[in-house]
Design a protein around this motif. Sequence first.
Motif, PDB file in Angstrom:
ATOM      1  N   TYR A   1     -31.852 -72.270  29.660  1.00 31.44           N
ATOM      2  CA  TYR A   1     -31.808 -73.497  30.453  1.00 31.44           C
ATOM      3  C   TYR A   1     -31.439 -74.684  29.576  1.00 31.44           C
ATOM      4  CZ  TYR A   1     -33.858 -71.333  34.615  1.00 31.44           C
ATOM      5  OH  TYR A   1     -34.072 -70.564  35.721  1.00 31.44           O
ATOM      6  N   PHE A   2     -32.053 -74.758  28.408  1.00 30.01           N
ATOM      7  CA  PHE A   2     -31.762 -75.858  27.489  1.00 30.01           C
ATOM      8  C   PHE A   2     -30.289 -75.840  27.103  1.00 30.01           C
ATOM      9  CE2 PHE A   2     -31.257 -77.605  23.242  1.00 30.01           C
ATOM     10  CZ  PHE A   2     -31.895 -78.831  23.358  1.00 30.01           C
ATOM     11  N   ARG A   3     -29.772 -74.672  26.791  1.00 29.62           N
ATOM     12  CA  ARG A   3     -28.354 -74.576  26.394  1.00 29.62           C
ATOM     13  C   ARG A   3     -27.447 -75.045  27.527  1.00 29.62           C
ATOM     14  NH1 ARG A   3     -24.919 -71.094  27.841  1.00 29.62           N
ATOM     15  NH2 ARG A   3     -26.493 -69.615  28.583  1.00 29.62           N
TER      16      ARG A   3
ATOM     17  N   VAL B   1     -35.300 -83.357  21.911  1.00 28.65           N
ATOM     18  CA  VAL B   1     -36.750 -83.173  21.792  1.00 28.65           C
ATOM     19  C   VAL B   1     -37.417 -83.397  23.143  1.00 28.65           C
ATOM     20  CG1 VAL B   1     -38.857 -83.988  20.667  1.00 28.65           C
ATOM     21  CG2 VAL B   1     -36.728 -83.820  19.352  1.00 28.65           C
ATOM     22  N   TRP B   2     -37.071 -84.493  23.785  1.00 27.44           N
ATOM     23  CA  TRP B   2     -37.650 -84.808  25.110  1.00 27.44           C
ATOM     24  C   TRP B   2     -37.337 -83.718  26.123  1.00 27.44           C
ATOM     25  CZ3 TRP B   2     -34.155 -86.281  29.182  1.00 27.44           C
ATOM     26  CH2 TRP B   2     -34.787 -86.587  30.390  1.00 27.44           C
ATOM     27  N   LEU B   3     -36.065 -83.317  26.208  1.00 27.60           N
ATOM     28  CA  LEU B   3     -35.663 -82.309  27.188  1.00 27.60           C
ATOM     29  C   LEU B   3     -36.407 -80.999  26.953  1.00 27.60           C
ATOM     30  CD1 LEU B   3     -33.776 -81.541  29.534  1.00 27.60           C
ATOM     31  CD2 LEU B   3     -32.052 -80.922  27.818  1.00 27.60           C
ATOM     32  N   SER B   4     -36.501 -80.570  25.709  1.00 26.35           N
ATOM     33  CA  SER B   4     -37.187 -79.313  25.415  1.00 26.35           C
ATOM     34  C   SER B   4     -38.668 -79.401  25.741  1.00 26.35           C
ATOM     35  CB  SER B   4     -36.988 -78.922  23.944  1.00 26.35           C
ATOM     36  OG  SER B   4     -37.624 -79.835  23.076  1.00 26.35           O
ATOM     37  N   GLU B   5     -39.290 -80.533  25.431  1.00 28.37           N
ATOM     38  CA  GLU B   5     -40.722 -80.660  25.702  1.00 28.37           C
ATOM     39  C   GLU B   5     -41.004 -80.637  27.206  1.00 28.37           C
ATOM     40  OE1 GLU B   5     -43.258 -80.434  23.844  1.00 28.37           O
ATOM     41  OE2 GLU B   5     -42.204 -80.365  21.935  1.00 28.37           O
ATOM     42  N   VAL B   6     -40.159 -81.279  27.998  1.00 28.52           N
ATOM     43  CA  VAL B   6     -40.347 -81.234  29.448  1.00 28.52           C
ATOM     44  C   VAL B   6     -40.159 -79.811  29.958  1.00 28.52           C
ATOM     45  CG1 VAL B   6     -39.481 -82.056  31.672  1.00 28.52           C
ATOM     46  CG2 VAL B   6     -39.689 -83.647  29.757  1.00 28.52           C
TER      47      VAL B   6
END
Length: 351
Positions: free
Chosen positions: A54-56, A36-41
Amino acid sequence: MQDALMRWYDTHARVLPWRVPPDALAEGARPDPYFVWLSEVMLQQTTVAAVRDYFRRFTERWPSVTALAEAEDAEVMAEWAGLGYYARARNLLKCARAVATEHDGVFPDSEEGLRALPGIGPYTAAAIAAIAFDRPAAVLDGNIERVMSRLFAVTDPLPGSKPELRALAARLTPEVRPGCHAQALMDLGATICTPKSPACGICPLMPGCAGRKEGIAADLPAKAPKKAKPTRHGIAYLVRRKDGAVLLETRPPSGLLGGMLAWPGTDWTEDAPLEAPPLATDWHDPGLEVRHTFTHFHLRLALRMAVVGADAIPERGTFMPRAEFRPAALPTVMRKAHDLAAGAWEDATGD
Protein backbone atom coordinates in the motif's frame (compact mmCIF):
# COMPACT_ATOMS: atom_id res chain seq x y z
CA MET A 1 21.74 -0.27 27.73
CA GLN A 2 21.33 2.73 25.43
CA ASP A 3 24.72 2.09 23.82
CA ALA A 4 23.94 -1.61 23.46
CA LEU A 5 20.58 -0.85 21.89
CA MET A 6 22.13 1.55 19.35
CA ARG A 7 24.90 -0.89 18.46
CA TRP A 8 22.28 -3.58 17.89
CA TYR A 9 20.10 -1.26 15.79
CA ASP A 10 22.99 -0.07 13.63
CA THR A 11 23.60 -3.69 12.67
CA HIS A 12 20.08 -5.18 12.65
CA ALA A 13 17.71 -2.35 11.67
CA ARG A 14 14.85 -3.59 9.52
CA VAL A 15 14.89 -2.46 5.90
CA LEU A 16 11.59 -0.62 5.39
CA PRO A 17 10.57 1.46 2.36
CA TRP A 18 9.75 4.52 4.48
CA ARG A 19 12.88 4.36 6.62
CA VAL A 20 16.31 5.93 6.19
CA PRO A 21 18.83 3.32 7.43
CA PRO A 22 21.34 4.22 10.16
CA ASP A 23 24.36 4.34 7.84
CA ALA A 24 22.58 6.77 5.49
CA LEU A 25 21.59 8.96 8.46
CA ALA A 26 25.22 9.03 9.55
CA GLU A 27 26.14 10.34 6.10
CA GLY A 28 23.63 13.18 6.31
CA ALA A 29 20.47 11.74 4.74
CA ARG A 30 17.20 12.82 6.34
CA PRO A 31 13.82 11.09 6.51
CA ASP A 32 10.95 12.44 4.42
CA PRO A 33 8.28 13.60 6.91
CA TYR A 34 5.60 12.71 4.37
CA PHE A 35 6.85 9.12 4.20
CA VAL A 36 7.08 8.90 7.99
CA TRP A 37 3.57 10.29 8.48
CA LEU A 38 2.03 8.11 5.76
CA SER A 39 3.64 4.95 7.10
CA GLU A 40 2.63 5.68 10.68
CA VAL A 41 -1.00 6.23 9.69
CA MET A 42 -1.02 3.04 7.64
CA LEU A 43 0.64 1.03 10.40
CA GLN A 44 -2.00 1.84 12.99
CA GLN A 45 -3.52 -1.56 13.89
CA THR A 46 -1.98 -3.04 10.73
CA THR A 47 1.14 -5.15 10.18
CA VAL A 48 4.28 -4.08 8.34
CA ALA A 49 3.78 -6.92 5.85
CA ALA A 50 0.29 -5.66 4.98
CA VAL A 51 1.40 -2.03 4.65
CA ARG A 52 4.42 -2.40 2.34
CA ASP A 53 2.53 -2.67 -0.96
CA TYR A 54 0.00 0.00 0.00
CA PHE A 55 2.79 2.40 0.90
CA ARG A 56 4.57 1.72 -2.39
CA ARG A 57 1.40 2.30 -4.45
CA PHE A 58 0.50 5.48 -2.57
CA THR A 59 3.95 7.04 -2.89
CA GLU A 60 4.23 6.11 -6.56
CA ARG A 61 0.85 7.67 -7.30
CA TRP A 62 1.12 10.59 -4.85
CA PRO A 63 4.84 11.21 -4.19
CA SER A 64 4.32 14.24 -1.93
CA VAL A 65 1.83 15.50 0.60
CA THR A 66 0.70 18.22 -1.82
CA ALA A 67 0.05 15.61 -4.52
CA LEU A 68 -2.04 13.61 -2.07
CA ALA A 69 -3.91 16.74 -1.01
CA GLU A 70 -4.97 17.29 -4.62
CA ALA A 71 -6.24 13.72 -5.09
CA GLU A 72 -9.92 12.87 -5.48
CA ASP A 73 -11.47 11.37 -2.35
CA ALA A 74 -12.82 8.35 -4.26
CA GLU A 75 -9.40 7.57 -5.73
CA VAL A 76 -7.71 7.60 -2.34
CA MET A 77 -10.47 5.51 -0.74
CA ALA A 78 -10.19 2.98 -3.58
CA GLU A 79 -6.41 2.67 -3.10
CA TRP A 80 -6.96 2.27 0.64
CA ALA A 81 -9.51 -0.52 0.17
CA GLY A 82 -8.53 -3.67 2.03
CA LEU A 83 -6.31 -1.90 4.55
CA GLY A 84 -9.20 -1.45 6.98
CA TYR A 85 -10.07 1.20 9.57
CA TYR A 86 -11.28 3.55 6.85
CA ALA A 87 -11.52 6.58 9.12
CA ARG A 88 -7.74 6.66 8.77
CA ALA A 89 -8.06 7.26 5.02
CA ARG A 90 -10.54 10.08 5.53
CA ASN A 91 -8.26 11.69 8.11
CA LEU A 92 -5.30 11.13 5.80
CA LEU A 93 -6.88 13.40 3.19
CA LYS A 94 -7.92 15.98 5.79
CA CYS A 95 -4.40 16.10 7.17
CA ALA A 96 -2.73 16.27 3.74
CA ARG A 97 -4.96 19.18 2.76
CA ALA A 98 -4.29 20.97 6.03
CA VAL A 99 -0.52 20.62 5.54
CA ALA A 100 -0.81 21.79 1.93
CA THR A 101 -3.04 24.79 2.57
CA GLU A 102 -2.08 25.91 6.08
CA HIS A 103 1.62 24.97 6.17
CA ASP A 104 2.70 25.40 2.54
CA GLY A 105 3.19 21.66 2.18
CA VAL A 106 5.66 21.42 5.09
CA PHE A 107 4.90 19.32 8.16
CA PRO A 108 5.31 21.01 11.56
CA ASP A 109 8.44 19.74 13.30
CA SER A 110 7.15 19.65 16.88
CA GLU A 111 4.76 17.35 18.72
CA GLU A 112 2.50 20.28 19.52
CA GLY A 113 2.34 21.42 15.91
CA LEU A 114 1.75 17.91 14.62
CA ARG A 115 -1.05 17.22 17.10
CA ALA A 116 -2.92 20.25 15.77
CA LEU A 117 -3.30 18.49 12.41
CA PRO A 118 -6.42 16.36 11.65
CA GLY A 119 -6.10 12.70 12.54
CA ILE A 120 -2.76 12.97 14.37
CA GLY A 121 -2.93 11.86 17.98
CA PRO A 122 -0.28 11.68 20.71
CA TYR A 123 1.42 8.52 19.44
CA THR A 124 1.61 9.57 15.78
CA ALA A 125 2.80 13.07 16.70
CA ALA A 126 5.58 11.64 18.88
CA ALA A 127 6.61 9.13 16.20
CA ILE A 128 6.82 11.76 13.45
CA ALA A 129 8.61 14.25 15.69
CA ALA A 130 11.20 11.65 16.70
CA ILE A 131 11.72 9.79 13.42
CA ALA A 132 11.34 12.62 10.90
CA PHE A 133 12.78 15.50 12.94
CA ASP A 134 14.94 13.76 15.58
CA ARG A 135 13.06 15.37 18.46
CA PRO A 136 13.38 13.63 21.87
CA ALA A 137 9.74 12.54 21.88
CA ALA A 138 8.60 9.47 23.81
CA VAL A 139 7.12 7.01 21.32
CA LEU A 140 4.88 4.23 22.62
CA ASP A 141 3.46 1.77 20.11
CA GLY A 142 2.47 -1.82 20.84
CA ASN A 143 6.01 -3.13 20.41
CA ILE A 144 7.48 -0.52 22.73
CA GLU A 145 4.74 -1.14 25.31
CA ARG A 146 5.81 -4.76 25.40
CA VAL A 147 9.51 -3.90 25.71
CA MET A 148 8.86 -1.41 28.53
CA SER A 149 6.57 -3.75 30.46
CA ARG A 150 9.19 -6.52 30.35
CA LEU A 151 12.23 -4.32 30.88
CA PHE A 152 10.73 -2.84 34.07
CA ALA A 153 8.52 -5.81 35.07
CA VAL A 154 5.30 -3.79 34.96
CA THR A 155 2.63 -6.27 35.99
CA ASP A 156 -0.41 -3.99 35.94
CA PRO A 157 -2.55 -4.95 32.94
CA LEU A 158 -3.07 -2.92 29.79
CA PRO A 159 -4.66 -0.59 28.97
CA GLY A 160 -4.53 0.78 32.53
CA SER A 161 -0.73 0.60 32.62
CA LYS A 162 -0.25 2.83 29.53
CA PRO A 163 0.54 6.01 31.51
CA GLU A 164 3.26 4.21 33.48
CA LEU A 165 4.72 2.67 30.35
CA ARG A 166 4.70 6.04 28.60
CA ALA A 167 6.52 7.61 31.54
CA LEU A 168 9.13 4.84 31.44
CA ALA A 169 9.58 5.29 27.69
CA ALA A 170 10.02 9.04 28.22
CA ARG A 171 12.63 8.40 30.89
CA LEU A 172 14.68 6.31 28.49
CA THR A 173 14.35 8.63 25.47
CA PRO A 174 17.78 10.15 24.76
CA GLU A 175 18.65 13.60 23.45
CA VAL A 176 21.04 12.02 20.94
CA ARG A 177 19.54 9.99 18.06
CA PRO A 178 16.01 9.84 19.54
CA GLY A 179 14.57 8.82 16.17
CA CYS A 180 16.88 5.82 15.93
CA HIS A 181 16.14 5.02 19.58
CA ALA A 182 12.40 4.86 18.88
CA GLN A 183 12.86 2.73 15.78
CA ALA A 184 15.31 0.46 17.60
CA LEU A 185 12.71 -0.26 20.29
CA MET A 186 10.09 -0.91 17.60
CA ASP A 187 12.41 -3.33 15.83
CA LEU A 188 13.38 -5.00 19.09
CA GLY A 189 9.73 -5.67 19.91
CA ALA A 190 9.00 -6.87 16.38
CA THR A 191 11.95 -9.25 16.03
CA ILE A 192 13.30 -10.25 19.47
CA CYS A 193 10.98 -9.15 22.30
CA THR A 194 8.06 -10.77 20.50
CA PRO A 195 4.64 -11.52 22.04
CA LYS A 196 5.35 -15.24 22.21
CA SER A 197 8.67 -16.96 22.90
CA PRO A 198 10.86 -13.84 23.17
CA ALA A 199 14.47 -14.45 22.18
CA CYS A 200 15.92 -13.13 25.44
CA GLY A 201 19.29 -14.76 24.89
CA ILE A 202 20.18 -12.41 22.02
CA CYS A 203 18.45 -9.28 23.32
CA PRO A 204 20.79 -6.29 23.76
CA LEU A 205 18.74 -5.21 26.81
CA MET A 206 18.89 -8.62 28.51
CA PRO A 207 21.36 -7.62 31.29
CA GLY A 208 18.99 -4.98 32.64
CA CYS A 209 15.65 -6.68 31.99
CA ALA A 210 13.71 -7.00 35.26
CA GLY A 211 11.05 -9.20 33.67
CA ARG A 212 13.65 -11.76 32.64
CA LYS A 213 15.31 -11.70 36.06
CA GLU A 214 11.95 -12.39 37.69
CA GLY A 215 11.11 -15.10 35.16
CA ILE A 216 7.91 -13.35 33.99
CA ALA A 217 9.00 -11.69 30.74
CA ALA A 218 7.03 -14.03 28.50
CA ASP A 219 3.84 -13.31 30.48
CA LEU A 220 4.07 -9.54 29.99
CA PRO A 221 2.41 -7.27 29.23
CA ALA A 222 -0.60 -8.41 31.22
CA LYS A 223 -3.91 -7.54 29.59
CA ALA A 224 -7.34 -6.99 31.08
CA PRO A 225 -9.93 -9.53 29.92
CA LYS A 226 -11.62 -8.53 26.68
CA LYS A 227 -15.35 -8.05 26.52
CA ALA A 228 -17.20 -10.43 24.24
CA LYS A 229 -17.99 -8.84 20.88
CA PRO A 230 -21.66 -8.65 19.89
CA THR A 231 -22.85 -9.99 16.54
CA ARG A 232 -24.74 -7.78 14.12
CA HIS A 233 -26.75 -8.85 11.10
CA GLY A 234 -27.41 -7.24 7.75
CA ILE A 235 -28.29 -7.86 4.11
CA ALA A 236 -26.25 -6.87 1.05
CA TYR A 237 -27.96 -6.60 -2.33
CA LEU A 238 -25.78 -7.56 -5.29
CA VAL A 239 -27.34 -6.38 -8.54
CA ARG A 240 -25.88 -6.98 -11.98
CA ARG A 241 -27.27 -5.61 -15.18
CA LYS A 242 -27.30 -7.89 -18.24
CA ASP A 243 -24.55 -5.76 -19.80
CA GLY A 244 -22.31 -6.52 -16.80
CA ALA A 245 -22.71 -3.23 -14.90
CA VAL A 246 -23.07 -3.58 -11.12
CA LEU A 247 -25.06 -1.48 -8.67
CA LEU A 248 -22.94 0.28 -6.06
CA GLU A 249 -23.45 3.12 -3.63
CA THR A 250 -21.08 5.40 -1.74
CA ARG A 251 -21.55 5.02 1.98
CA PRO A 252 -22.08 8.13 4.14
CA PRO A 253 -18.84 10.04 4.88
CA SER A 254 -18.88 9.22 8.60
CA GLY A 255 -19.20 5.87 10.33
CA LEU A 256 -17.90 2.44 9.35
CA LEU A 257 -16.65 2.24 5.76
CA GLY A 258 -17.42 5.95 5.43
CA GLY A 259 -16.97 7.26 1.90
CA MET A 260 -16.32 3.78 0.50
CA LEU A 261 -18.01 2.07 -2.44
CA ALA A 262 -20.32 -0.71 -1.25
CA TRP A 263 -23.21 -2.92 -2.24
CA PRO A 264 -26.53 -1.38 -1.26
CA GLY A 265 -27.75 -2.93 1.96
CA THR A 266 -29.63 -2.70 5.21
CA ASP A 267 -28.54 -1.30 8.53
CA TRP A 268 -26.42 -3.65 10.64
CA THR A 269 -28.38 -4.53 13.76
CA GLU A 270 -28.27 -7.08 16.55
CA ASP A 271 -31.79 -8.14 15.59
CA ALA A 272 -32.87 -9.64 12.29
CA PRO A 273 -32.56 -6.92 9.61
CA LEU A 274 -35.56 -5.60 7.73
CA GLU A 275 -35.43 -6.09 3.97
CA ALA A 276 -34.54 -2.86 2.13
CA PRO A 277 -33.83 -3.69 -1.54
CA PRO A 278 -32.50 -0.83 -3.71
CA LEU A 279 -34.91 -1.62 -6.54
CA ALA A 280 -38.00 -3.71 -7.26
CA THR A 281 -37.13 -6.97 -8.99
CA ASP A 282 -37.12 -10.72 -8.44
CA TRP A 283 -34.51 -11.27 -5.74
CA HIS A 284 -32.67 -14.56 -5.40
CA ASP A 285 -31.50 -15.82 -2.01
CA PRO A 286 -28.43 -18.00 -2.71
CA GLY A 287 -28.12 -18.99 0.96
CA LEU A 288 -24.74 -17.26 1.21
CA GLU A 289 -23.50 -15.26 4.18
CA VAL A 290 -20.39 -13.14 4.64
CA ARG A 291 -18.80 -13.26 8.08
CA HIS A 292 -16.49 -10.44 9.02
CA THR A 293 -15.08 -9.07 12.25
CA PHE A 294 -14.67 -5.38 12.96
CA THR A 295 -12.96 -3.91 16.01
CA HIS A 296 -16.08 -3.87 18.17
CA PHE A 297 -18.43 -6.46 16.67
CA HIS A 298 -18.85 -9.48 14.41
CA LEU A 299 -20.93 -9.06 11.26
CA ARG A 300 -23.04 -11.67 9.47
CA LEU A 301 -24.12 -10.32 6.11
CA ALA A 302 -26.72 -12.28 4.13
CA LEU A 303 -26.65 -11.89 0.36
CA ARG A 304 -29.49 -11.23 -2.04
CA MET A 305 -28.82 -11.31 -5.78
CA ALA A 306 -30.49 -10.20 -8.96
CA VAL A 307 -29.80 -9.72 -12.66
CA VAL A 308 -31.80 -6.90 -14.22
CA GLY A 309 -32.35 -5.35 -17.61
CA ALA A 310 -30.89 -2.13 -18.96
CA ASP A 311 -34.08 -0.24 -18.11
CA ALA A 312 -33.84 -0.92 -14.36
CA ILE A 313 -33.90 2.27 -12.28
CA PRO A 314 -32.59 1.90 -8.71
CA GLU A 315 -33.99 3.88 -5.80
CA ARG A 316 -30.46 4.33 -4.51
CA GLY A 317 -26.99 3.66 -5.84
CA THR A 318 -25.55 3.93 -9.35
CA PHE A 319 -24.72 1.31 -11.96
CA MET A 320 -20.99 1.12 -12.63
CA PRO A 321 -20.00 -0.21 -16.07
CA ARG A 322 -18.18 -3.52 -16.11
CA ALA A 323 -15.03 -1.92 -17.58
CA GLU A 324 -14.79 0.49 -14.61
CA PHE A 325 -15.57 -1.95 -11.82
CA ARG A 326 -12.62 -3.12 -9.75
CA PRO A 327 -13.48 -5.52 -6.91
CA ALA A 328 -10.17 -4.55 -5.29
CA ALA A 329 -11.53 -1.03 -4.78
CA LEU A 330 -14.19 -2.38 -2.41
CA PRO A 331 -13.61 -2.57 1.35
CA THR A 332 -12.77 -6.07 2.54
CA VAL A 333 -16.25 -7.07 3.73
CA MET A 334 -17.79 -5.97 0.43
CA ARG A 335 -15.10 -7.72 -1.58
CA LYS A 336 -15.83 -10.87 0.40
CA ALA A 337 -19.45 -10.57 -0.71
CA HIS A 338 -18.36 -10.19 -4.33
CA ASP A 339 -16.04 -13.19 -4.18
CA LEU A 340 -18.62 -15.33 -2.42
CA ALA A 341 -21.31 -14.47 -4.96
CA ALA A 342 -19.13 -14.80 -8.06
CA GLY A 343 -20.19 -18.38 -8.68
CA ALA A 344 -23.85 -17.76 -7.92
CA TRP A 345 -24.74 -15.10 -10.49
CA GLU A 346 -26.09 -17.75 -12.86
CA ASP A 347 -28.39 -19.05 -10.12
CA ALA A 348 -29.76 -15.54 -9.71
CA THR A 349 -31.02 -15.57 -13.30
CA GLY A 350 -32.76 -18.91 -12.90
CA ASP A 351 -30.96 -20.28 -15.97
